[in-house]
Design a protein around this motif. Sequence first.
Motif, PDB file in Angstrom:
ATOM      1  N   PHE A  59      73.765  54.266  32.058  1.00  0.00           N
ATOM      2  CA  PHE A  59      74.743  53.287  31.523  1.00  0.00           C
ATOM      3  C   PHE A  59      74.747  52.220  31.306  1.00  0.00           C
ATOM      4  CE2 PHE A  59      77.018  56.260  34.743  1.00  0.00           C
ATOM      5  CZ  PHE A  59      77.844  57.090  33.719  1.00  0.00           C
ATOM      6  N   ARG A  60      73.612  51.541  31.716  1.00  0.00           N
ATOM      7  CA  ARG A  60      73.450  50.363  31.827  1.00  0.00           C
ATOM      8  C   ARG A  60      72.773  49.795  30.536  1.00  0.00           C
ATOM      9  NH1 ARG A  60      71.628  50.277  37.094  1.00  0.00           N
ATOM     10  NH2 ARG A  60      69.751  51.991  36.816  1.00  0.00           N
ATOM     11  N   ALA A  61      71.876  51.118  29.556  1.00  0.00           N
ATOM     12  CA  ALA A  61      72.053  50.655  27.942  1.00  0.00           C
ATOM     13  C   ALA A  61      73.097  50.644  27.249  1.00  0.00           C
ATOM     14  CB  ALA A  61      70.609  52.454  28.050  1.00  0.00           C
ATOM     15  N   LEU A  62      74.473  51.196  27.663  1.00  0.00           N
ATOM     16  CA  LEU A  62      75.226  51.607  27.144  1.00  0.00           C
ATOM     17  C   LEU A  62      76.147  49.919  27.138  1.00  0.00           C
ATOM     18  CD1 LEU A  62      76.683  55.263  27.637  1.00  0.00           C
ATOM     19  CD2 LEU A  62      76.137  53.781  25.238  1.00  0.00           C
ATOM     20  N   LEU A  63      75.942  49.313  28.408  1.00  0.00           N
ATOM     21  CA  LEU A  63      76.522  47.945  28.191  1.00  0.00           C
ATOM     22  C   LEU A  63      75.351  47.305  27.775  1.00  0.00           C
ATOM     23  CD1 LEU A  63      77.482  48.752  32.065  1.00  0.00           C
ATOM     24  CD2 LEU A  63      79.140  47.887  30.537  1.00  0.00           C
ATOM     25  N   ASP A  64      74.238  47.234  27.875  1.00  0.00           N
ATOM     26  CA  ASP A  64      73.615  45.888  27.064  1.00  0.00           C
ATOM     27  C   ASP A  64      73.505  46.524  25.359  1.00  0.00           C
ATOM     28  OD1 ASP A  64      73.297  45.346  29.425  1.00  0.00           O
ATOM     29  OD2 ASP A  64      71.114  46.432  29.565  1.00  0.00           O
ATOM     30  N   ASP A  65      74.193  47.814  25.323  1.00  0.00           N
ATOM     31  CA  ASP A  65      74.357  47.734  23.260  1.00  0.00           C
ATOM     32  C   ASP A  65      72.541  47.700  23.021  1.00  0.00           C
ATOM     33  OD1 ASP A  65      77.056  47.387  23.333  1.00  0.00           O
ATOM     34  OD2 ASP A  65      76.646  44.917  22.588  1.00  0.00           O
ATOM     35  N   ALA A  66      72.352  48.110  23.899  1.00  0.00           N
ATOM     36  CA  ALA A  66      70.672  49.023  23.524  1.00  0.00           C
ATOM     37  C   ALA A  66      70.872  50.785  23.471  1.00  0.00           C
ATOM     38  CB  ALA A  66      69.886  48.709  24.713  1.00  0.00           C
ATOM     39  N   VAL A  67      71.837  50.963  23.073  1.00  0.00           N
ATOM     40  CA  VAL A  67      71.840  52.364  22.905  1.00  0.00           C
ATOM     41  C   VAL A  67      72.086  53.265  21.218  1.00  0.00           C
ATOM     42  CG1 VAL A  67      72.801  54.987  22.916  1.00  0.00           C
ATOM     43  CG2 VAL A  67      72.541  53.218  25.029  1.00  0.00           C
ATOM     44  N   LYS A  68      71.524  53.405  20.485  1.00  0.00           N
ATOM     45  CA  LYS A  68      72.133  54.245  19.047  1.00  0.00           C
ATOM     46  C   LYS A  68      71.708  55.412  18.327  1.00  0.00           C
ATOM     47  CE  LYS A  68      69.141  49.842  17.304  1.00  0.00           C
ATOM     48  NZ  LYS A  68      70.644  48.673  17.065  1.00  0.00           N
ATOM     49  N   VAL A  69      72.629  55.932  17.493  1.00  0.00           N
ATOM     50  CA  VAL A  69      72.263  57.356  17.361  1.00  0.00           C
ATOM     51  C   VAL A  69      72.274  57.461  15.656  1.00  0.00           C
ATOM     52  CG1 VAL A  69      73.975  57.728  19.311  1.00  0.00           C
ATOM     53  CG2 VAL A  69      74.818  57.295  16.779  1.00  0.00           C
ATOM     54  N   SER A  70      71.618  58.772  15.769  1.00  0.00           N
ATOM     55  CA  SER A  70      71.325  58.755  13.798  1.00  0.00           C
ATOM     56  C   SER A  70      71.772  60.701  14.316  1.00  0.00           C
ATOM     57  CB  SER A  70      70.065  58.480  14.208  1.00  0.00           C
ATOM     58  OG  SER A  70      69.620  59.050  12.398  1.00  0.00           O
ATOM     59  N   GLY A  71      72.658  61.187  12.879  1.00  0.00           N
ATOM     60  CA  GLY A  71      73.221  62.503  14.121  1.00  0.00           C
ATOM     61  C   GLY A  71      73.533  62.769  14.714  1.00  0.00           C
ATOM     62  N   ASP A  72      72.963  63.186  15.344  1.00  0.00           N
ATOM     63  CA  ASP A  72      73.550  63.682  16.920  1.00  0.00           C
ATOM     64  C   ASP A  72      71.703  63.773  18.181  1.00  0.00           C
ATOM     65  OD1 ASP A  72      70.657  65.951  15.571  1.00  0.00           O
ATOM     66  OD2 ASP A  72      71.561  67.352  16.695  1.00  0.00           O
ATOM     67  N   LYS A  73      71.397  62.917  17.611  1.00  0.00           N
ATOM     68  CA  LYS A  73      70.320  62.232  18.502  1.00  0.00           C
ATOM     69  C   LYS A  73      70.767  60.969  18.664  1.00  0.00           C
ATOM     70  CE  LYS A  73      66.634  65.103  17.949  1.00  0.00           C
ATOM     71  NZ  LYS A  73      66.124  66.295  19.318  1.00  0.00           N
ATOM     72  N   VAL A  74      70.250  60.961  20.286  1.00  0.00           N
ATOM     73  CA  VAL A  74      70.792  59.559  20.756  1.00  0.00           C
ATOM     74  C   VAL A  74      69.249  58.920  20.981  1.00  0.00           C
ATOM     75  CG1 VAL A  74      72.408  58.242  22.056  1.00  0.00           C
ATOM     76  CG2 VAL A  74      73.388  60.254  21.657  1.00  0.00           C
ATOM     77  N   PHE A  75      69.369  57.526  20.777  1.00  0.00           N
ATOM     78  CA  PHE A  75      68.410  56.673  21.248  1.00  0.00           C
ATOM     79  C   PHE A  75      68.353  55.763  22.258  1.00  0.00           C
ATOM     80  CE2 PHE A  75      67.607  58.650  16.776  1.00  0.00           C
ATOM     81  CZ  PHE A  75      65.953  59.628  17.497  1.00  0.00           C
TER      82      PHE A  75
END
Length: 529
Positions: A59-75
């Motif tokens: 949740f904190r990573a999402l709030l910090d805009d630190a999440v990226k996606v590529s296809g069906d993978k989430v980093f």
Amino acid sequence: MQSRISPLLIVLALFVSASSAHALTSDQVRAMAIGESDARSAAIAQAATSGDPKAPEFFRALLDDAVKVSGDKVFIVGDDKARDAATGADATLPVDAEDVVNSNRMRRELEAALAALKLLSPNVAERAAALKDMRDSADEAKLPLIEKALAAETDADLKAELGLLRAAVLISLGDAAKRLEAARALADSHQPATKTLLLERLKPNAETEPDVRAQLQIALAAIESRLAWGERLGVVFTGASLGSILLLVALGLAITYGLMGVINMAHGELLMIGAYATYVVQNLFRAHWPGVFDWYIAAAVPAAFLASALVGAAMERSVIRWLYGRPLETLLATWGISLVLMQGVRTLFGAQNVQVENPSWLSGGVQALANLTLPFNRIAIIVFAALVLAGLAFIVARTRLGLFVRGVTQNRPMAACMGVNTAKVDTYAFSLGSGIAGLAGCALSQVGNVGPDLGQGYIVDSFMVVVLGGVGQLAGTVYAALGLGVLNKLLEGWAGAVLAKIMVLVFIVVFIQKRPQGLFAMKGRSAEA
């Protein structure tokens, strides 16, 4: 030979199995990062209610805009590294990876989910804060987490609050039996938000079951009865706060008008000078001693007193000393001085209001009841007014200056024959009254803006307090200030601010007609004079 297993290994194994049982899956991570807002919100709520130990980090990573996606993978990206959001394993970030964009709604959902997860924290203070944050955002999706926290809660007060939060969610569900149970539970609430919720449920067509509707009305009556006490105490406190401000303003006038007989129409401007002295001291501390800024008020109090006292001394020596015994002339002269002082302040500081910042220890307040917060700055003004009153009473009754002031005001020729320098005593007394006005300005700067017209709003009220209490009577000034403050606030809640002011003025006019000497009449030779 039987093998023996270490107890430590058993505990570690249980911990690992529990962690893996609650680990976020790839499907959960994708659902929270990819898709429409409704689907993502549902996935976030599900992850929050699961109590997963990895959920807060994601949740904190999402709030910090630190999440990226590529296809069906989430980093999750951080410190120039990427790792898989589900497994936590290091990974190579694909070139085509895109940022996860979170709308304001999604950010609110994430913040609410983080707050909800703190309900399971081992720290009591964190759980209490989380419960406070969830009161306005609890919904059916968070019900499993609330029930889980309720079952695990050991603190009796928090357990009761969680029970009320659960009832607030159940009150809107489809099961009539659960709604009835929730309505009974909500009758024990002390929160204004619960009253709002019950009013919503009692709207036409909102609740159709007669039994539930009747219980809702019973619960609403019980809550309104409790909240009414908070409202009554709030009126009394605001009245006492206003009364303490009126007392500070009127104490100086009780000397210059009550004891010396000078109708000082510039008293409000002396108050304004004290407020501007506080503003100047604040700016000096901010510029030169920012590390101790929170204590600038300790220097501002004597500075405000001295600034107003010096201006008062200059007024007395240059103008007022020639006008003793001529009240109408002092009224006109001091009115002219007030205009000069206001224009001088406009020239030095500008016509706009200036902001005086509260020290951090005067910000915030005490939550006395659910619907009653006592601000620290208002409490401080009440205490400050009491200290100033005690100091003034001591000076007048117990010091050589006070003895001379009382002697000169009661019989000036006799005091002069006894060797008292009456001119010097007049200056000291007028300076003391002016300095107390400066202290009132210092206090007022903590509850509002400071401007050239600050004193105009208090000059009439301060004269009313002195006349109502009895000219020259400190005790009367105290009773009149506190009484008018509380009465004004009581009438405001009933008739509005304008009508309340008119009613107070009418009351004072009628009272003075019936008792011209005020609440406390002067006795002895002073009264005969």
